[in-house]
Design an enzyme around this catalytic site. Structure first.
Site, PDB file in Angstrom:
ATOM      1  N   HIS A   1     -91.090 -64.777 -98.984  1.00 39.84           N
ATOM      2  CA  HIS A   1     -92.074 -65.378 -99.098  1.00 39.84           C
ATOM      3  C   HIS A   1     -91.950 -66.517 -98.431  1.00 39.84           C
ATOM      4  O   HIS A   1     -92.165 -67.441 -96.954  1.00 39.84           O
ATOM      5  CB  HIS A   1     -92.306 -65.741-100.439  1.00 39.84           C
ATOM      6  CG  HIS A   1     -93.736 -66.442 -99.883  1.00 39.84           C
ATOM      7  ND1 HIS A   1     -93.941 -67.648-100.378  1.00 39.84           N
ATOM      8  CD2 HIS A   1     -95.199 -65.951 -99.328  1.00 39.84           C
ATOM      9  CE1 HIS A   1     -94.985 -68.586-100.009  1.00 39.84           C
ATOM     10  NE2 HIS A   1     -95.771 -67.867 -99.283  1.00 39.84           N
TER      11      HIS A   1
ATOM     12  N   ARG B   1     -61.283 -65.921 -82.619  1.00 38.32           N
ATOM     13  CA  ARG B   1     -60.297 -66.458 -83.612  1.00 38.32           C
ATOM     14  C   ARG B   1     -60.277 -65.395 -84.695  1.00 38.32           C
ATOM     15  O   ARG B   1     -61.450 -65.556 -85.803  1.00 38.32           O
ATOM     16  CB  ARG B   1     -59.706 -67.650 -83.981  1.00 38.32           C
ATOM     17  CG  ARG B   1     -59.913 -68.473 -82.628  1.00 38.32           C
ATOM     18  CD  ARG B   1     -59.762 -70.144 -83.289  1.00 38.32           C
ATOM     19  NE  ARG B   1     -59.799 -71.266 -82.461  1.00 38.32           N
ATOM     20  CZ  ARG B   1     -60.917 -71.491 -81.528  1.00 38.32           C
ATOM     21  NH1 ARG B   1     -62.410 -71.152 -82.325  1.00 38.32           N
ATOM     22  NH2 ARG B   1     -61.072 -72.573 -81.278  1.00 38.32           N
TER      23      ARG B   1
ATOM     24  N   ARG C   1     -58.374 -62.397 -80.502  1.00 35.17           N
ATOM     25  CA  ARG C   1     -57.126 -62.719 -80.369  1.00 35.17           C
ATOM     26  C   ARG C   1     -55.803 -61.914 -81.623  1.00 35.17           C
ATOM     27  O   ARG C   1     -57.272 -62.031 -82.735  1.00 35.17           O
ATOM     28  CB  ARG C   1     -56.311 -64.443 -80.113  1.00 35.17           C
ATOM     29  CG  ARG C   1     -54.775 -64.464 -80.345  1.00 35.17           C
ATOM     30  CD  ARG C   1     -54.717 -65.748 -80.267  1.00 35.17           C
ATOM     31  NE  ARG C   1     -55.202 -66.702 -81.317  1.00 35.17           N
ATOM     32  CZ  ARG C   1     -55.885 -68.014 -81.565  1.00 35.17           C
ATOM     33  NH1 ARG C   1     -55.167 -68.597 -80.624  1.00 35.17           N
ATOM     34  NH2 ARG C   1     -56.017 -68.575 -82.485  1.00 35.17           N
TER      35      ARG C   1
ATOM     36  N   GLU D   1     -48.520 -69.204 -73.680  1.00 35.53           N
ATOM     37  CA  GLU D   1     -48.300 -70.554 -74.183  1.00 35.53           C
ATOM     38  C   GLU D   1     -46.719 -71.060 -74.146  1.00 35.53           C
ATOM     39  O   GLU D   1     -47.120 -72.031 -75.027  1.00 35.53           O
ATOM     40  CB  GLU D   1     -49.173 -70.143 -75.871  1.00 35.53           C
ATOM     41  CG  GLU D   1     -49.162 -69.305 -76.135  1.00 35.53           C
ATOM     42  CD  GLU D   1     -50.163 -68.780 -77.664  1.00 35.53           C
ATOM     43  OE1 GLU D   1     -50.433 -70.068 -77.721  1.00 35.53           O
ATOM     44  OE2 GLU D   1     -49.946 -68.011 -78.637  1.00 35.53           O
TER      45      GLU D   1
ATOM     46  N   GLY E   1     -53.214 -70.920 -73.170  1.00 34.42           N
ATOM     47  CA  GLY E   1     -53.282 -71.677 -74.535  1.00 34.42           C
ATOM     48  C   GLY E   1     -52.449 -73.128 -74.476  1.00 34.42           C
ATOM     49  O   GLY E   1     -51.734 -73.276 -74.356  1.00 34.42           O
ATOM     50  N   SER E   2     -53.214 -73.501 -73.819  1.00 34.92           N
ATOM     51  CA  SER E   2     -53.317 -75.024 -73.048  1.00 34.92           C
ATOM     52  C   SER E   2     -52.245 -76.156 -74.913  1.00 34.92           C
ATOM     53  O   SER E   2     -51.486 -76.459 -74.736  1.00 34.92           O
ATOM     54  CB  SER E   2     -54.268 -76.475 -73.241  1.00 34.92           C
ATOM     55  OG  SER E   2     -55.152 -76.103 -73.864  1.00 34.92           O
ATOM     56  N   ASN E   3     -52.704 -75.547 -74.977  1.00 33.79           N
ATOM     57  CA  ASN E   3     -52.119 -77.090 -77.173  1.00 33.79           C
ATOM     58  C   ASN E   3     -50.939 -76.209 -77.172  1.00 33.79           C
ATOM     59  O   ASN E   3     -49.348 -77.196 -77.396  1.00 33.79           O
ATOM     60  CB  ASN E   3     -53.219 -76.162 -78.178  1.00 33.79           C
ATOM     61  CG  ASN E   3     -54.658 -76.394 -78.589  1.00 33.79           C
ATOM     62  OD1 ASN E   3     -54.951 -77.481 -77.969  1.00 33.79           O
ATOM     63  ND2 ASN E   3     -55.635 -75.965 -78.883  1.00 33.79           N
TER      64      ASN E   3
ATOM     65  N   CYS F   1     -58.011 -70.428 -73.234  1.00 31.49           N
ATOM     66  CA  CYS F   1     -58.421 -71.230 -74.244  1.00 31.49           C
ATOM     67  C   CYS F   1     -58.554 -72.072 -74.766  1.00 31.49           C
ATOM     68  O   CYS F   1     -58.385 -72.169 -76.429  1.00 31.49           O
ATOM     69  CB  CYS F   1     -58.920 -69.898 -74.654  1.00 31.49           C
ATOM     70  SG  CYS F   1     -56.833 -68.899 -75.567  1.00 31.49           S
TER      71      CYS F   1
END
Length: 797
Positions: free
Chosen positions: A421, A511, A579, A681, A702-704, A752
């Protein structure tokens, strides 16, 4: 069946056109009994006592004038005045005798129903107002229902009480609010075979997700015993989702489930009290398992889809399982009146600007944030102490509380699930609510300043103090789509339905780690080999996690597949790139049992991670579980929009090993349309891109990691944080070479990493070099999309 009846209509004689005669509930039951039982739906048979009977009773008793006097100049917001006048009105209706001819008709019809079922038949006596269940107003729970009514005299008395309930405090208040004239609304009564849910379970379901309005899921809640507890919010129910498009395509799989506490259940009384039903404590063995089987869930989903298709609109339905015949019945269906009524295509986003530790957790209703002073209300008699703009804190709410609920900044309850409710009314009012917190009334005191947040997923949070937040509104109808695909980075399945409304081209990075750490919590190898866990307490925790599954492996596979499946379903049929797990050893070690399977590494960031783990004896069995879960998502759930991605793949030989192992585990690239991407990466991925392109369908940059390995900077290092910059010319050149290499080989290229979410100029650079897609954090999607559109125009694309 009813030629001789003046005030009775059997369900098979009614259709949805008969709302003026028998009200929304009965008209809908009749419609379904006539039209959908042939499609395999179970509807208990019964009859309606028409609204004309209600008018006839009041005319014969000369009750109209005193009734109007009782309700004249009523102040709906004065709780005490409302209660007094409502009681007078109910007394007048209950005192009006049932005329002899009407009594005879009811008893004759009841006798016919006994002939169809059995002499000891019990019935449910349910109110059905002639203005209820309209597409814009639910009237849910405004009048009373009487269950387990046995014998003719008890039936007649229940009918009188039911007629009188047209004038409950809540019903009067609701009509005034909705602009209905009390004397133009009449009450019909449904008398139907009682489904023996006291021996099984019951609940509520919707043909959409009630929080986000996502239309491609059936949302089912259930608990043991009769359904009143779920409807009223007296119990925290089990929850299930079924994905409509894959169900209609022939796949039979529950998408996702949550186990509710289900602490009580309503059963029949033994005759020693005046009440026909009462609550008892649920056994521990029942609490720890789901109240219905997967097969029951799929049967309900089938019913929901047929009902929604018949009415051509989203529906709100009540169901009950009969413990004697094992069948599931639909006992009510009405239009869903909140999520389906949202107009326009304006995205409203609430976001906390401060971080804090939540003091209370529960089910989130809606996606808003509210701040206010708490007011703890123990029972209805205290409602007049509530001041508009306060946060209502209660054990649970009933329809009698609605006058104050509509003035609350937010609502927090100890008990209830997302179809109770309090949740229904909060949704109707557009007020955030955190439901089923267990201990809110103990931990919060009246006068406390609190922040109630429903903006962070399925879990609603209450914070001490006033936290700063912002609200953004975006008109999506005027937003064009760029040529560059804009995808999302997403790990939390609870936010997937909500984020599916953002303008997007799918998910570029789902992820797996988030799902493992939040929903599984245990190291996969510890689940496979608990005997190697040398700590007794940890071993017991592992056992408890999986004790209600076929085994530890089944627990891992089911939880992971449901998490990934929810994200894939939210964006179906758009691509969702998942991934495979990319924890580092130090992160794996923090999972339950993980420390017994992980070595200590000096630099885990460039250590035993990604592809190198998957075929190694130390983790191969864990990877096999991941693959089994992904196979289940694609082949059993039917979510073939899932693309798999291998992270941190250092060399071509490693790629070959992993792909061969995946094929052996039933995930062969190209089979059943399976695409497998690789993360780009590591500098070697760029240098050797032509070699990697022979084995994979696409590259996700994966730019990191590419930044840390190009610049030689550990991205976990605090002291070197200044030197970590994705915008460095060397990093940008690596990205350009990767995009060129993918294009040269006819493979997909995407990015990403964090860069385009953090830096507008990086998003622009990616467009300039012609990347196929970029995957962004949800909170940056709108502004980045607009920037990309402007840049594409300037480049003449």
């Amino acid at each position: 069946m009813s030629e001789s009846y003046q005030y009775i209509r059997w369900f098979n004689e009614l259709s949805i056109e008969d709302i003026p005669l028998v009200g929304g509930k009965n008209a809908s039951l009749g419609e379904m009994y006539r039209e959908l039982t042939t499609q395999g739906l179970n509807i208990p048979n019964g009859f309606a006592i028409t609204a004309e009977a209600y008018r006839y009773i009041l005319e014969q008793a000369n009750a109209w004038a005193p009734l109007q006097a009782a309700l004249e100049h009523i102040d709906a917001n004065n709780v005490n005045d409302l209660a007094k006048r409502a009681q007078q009105a109910r007394d007048l209706v209950y005192a009006a005798p049932l005329p002899a001819d009407l009594q005879q008709e009811i008893l004759t019809a009841f006798s016919q129903l006994q002939q169809q079922y059995s002499e000891d038949l019990t019935v449910a006596v349910r109110s059905s107002a002639t203005a209820e269940d309209l597409p814009t107003a639910s009237f849910a729970g405004q009048q009373d229902t009487y269950l387990n009514i046995r014998g003719g005299q008890a039936l007649l008395d229940a009918c009188k009480r039911c007629f009188a309930s047209l004038f409950t405090d809540r019903a009067i208040h609701y009509r005034i609010n909705q602009g209905f004239d009390h004397f133009k609304v009449a009450l019909s009564i449904g008398v139907m075979k009682m489904v023996r849910a006291d021996l099984a379970s019951s609940g509520v379901m919707f043909s959409l997700d009630t929080e986000s309005g996502f239309k491609n899921a059936v949302f089912i809640t259930g608990a043991y015993g009769l359904g009143e507890n779920v409807v009223q919010g007296a119990v925290d129910p089990d929850e299930f989702y079924v994905h409509k498009p894959t169900f209609l395509a022939g796949y039979r799989c529950v998408l996702r489930r949550n186990l509710g506490a289900k602490k009580i259940k309503m059963v029949y009384s033994d005759g020693t009290t005046h009440e026909a039903t009462h609550n008892i404590t649920t056994a521990n063995s029942e609490r720890s398992q789901f109240c219905i089987s997967d097969q029951d869930v799929l049967t309900l989903a089938d019913y929901a889809l047929k009902i929604e298709s018949h009415y051509a609109r989203p529906m709100d339905m009540e169901w009950a399982k009969d413990g004697l015949d094992g069948q599931i019945y639909i006992v009510q269906a009405r239009p869903e009146t909140v999520a389906s009524q949202r107009v326009g295509n304006v995205l409203e986003e609430y976001r906390l600007k401060e971080k804090a530790q939540a003091i209370i957790l529960g089910h989130a209703v809606g996606s808003k944030i509210a701040i206010g002073k708490a007011r703890v209300i123990a029972n209805v008699t205290q409602l007049d102490s509530f001041k508009p703009g306060e946060v209502l804190i209660a054990d649970m709410t009933t329809p009698d509380w609605e006058p104050v609920m509509k003035t609350a900044a937010a609502i927090v309850t100890n008990r209830g699930g997302r179809t109770c409710h309090a949740a229904i009314i909060a949704r109707e009012l557009g007020v955030p609510a955190v439901i089923g917190c267990d201990n809110a009334t103990a931990l919060i005191s009246s006068g406390d300043e609190i922040t109630v947040s429903c903006s962070e997923g399925d879990i609603g949070k209450v914070y001490a103090g006033c936290l700063d937040f912002e609200v953004k509104h975006t008109d999506l109808s005027v937003l064009e789509r760029p040529k560059t695909k804009i995808m999302l980075n997403l790990g939390n399945p609870e936010l997937a339905f909500k984020y599916s409304f953002l303008p997007n081209d799918g998910v570029g990075l789902a992820r797996m780690e988030f799902i493992i750490s939040e929903y599984i919590k245990a190291h996969p190898m510890a689940l496979q080999h608990p005997e190697k866990v040398e700590d007794d307490a940890e071993r017991e925790q592992l056992q408890n996690l999986s004790c209600h599954y076929a085994g530890p492996a089944a627990f891992f596979i089911e939880r992971l597949s449901e998490g990934v499946g929810t994200i894939a379903a939210a964006f179906y049929p758009k691509p969702v790139v998942v991934r495979m797990s990319d924890f580092k050893t130090n992160e794996y070690a923090t999972l339950l049992g993980g420390r017994w399977f992980e070595q200590t590494e000096a630099n885990p960031m460039i250590g035993f991670r990604g592809a190198s783990r998957y075929t190694h004896p130390a983790y191969a069995e864990g990877f096999a579980l991941e693959c089994s879960a992904m196979k289940r998502v694609r082949e059993e759930m039917g979510l073939d929009n899932v693309i798999l991605m291998i992270p941190f793949c250092r060399r071509e030989q490693e790629a070959i090993r992993v792909l061969e192992y995946m094929a052996k585990l039933g995930l062969k690239r190209g089979e059943h349309g399976l695409k497998i991407y690789v993360m780009c990466e590591i500098p070697n991925n760029v240098i050797q891109i032509d070699a990697f392109a022979r084995h994979f369908d696409g590259f996700s940059i994966g730019s990191n990691d590419l930044t840390q390995l190009t610049l030689g900077v550990d991205r976990d290092s605090q002291i070197l944080a200044e030197d970590f910059d994705e915008r460095d010319p060397g990093v940008k050149e690596m990205i350009r070479l990767a995009v060129d290499g993918a294009r040269r080989n006819g493979k997909h290229s995407g990015l990403c990493g964090q860069a385009p979410s953090d830096y507008p100029e990086m998003a622009e650079y990616l467009v300039e070099i012609g990347i196929d897609s970029m995957s962004l954090n949800p909170d940056t999607v709108l502004q980045t999309t607009q920037r990309v559109l402007a840049l594409e125009k300037s480049l003449g694309r």
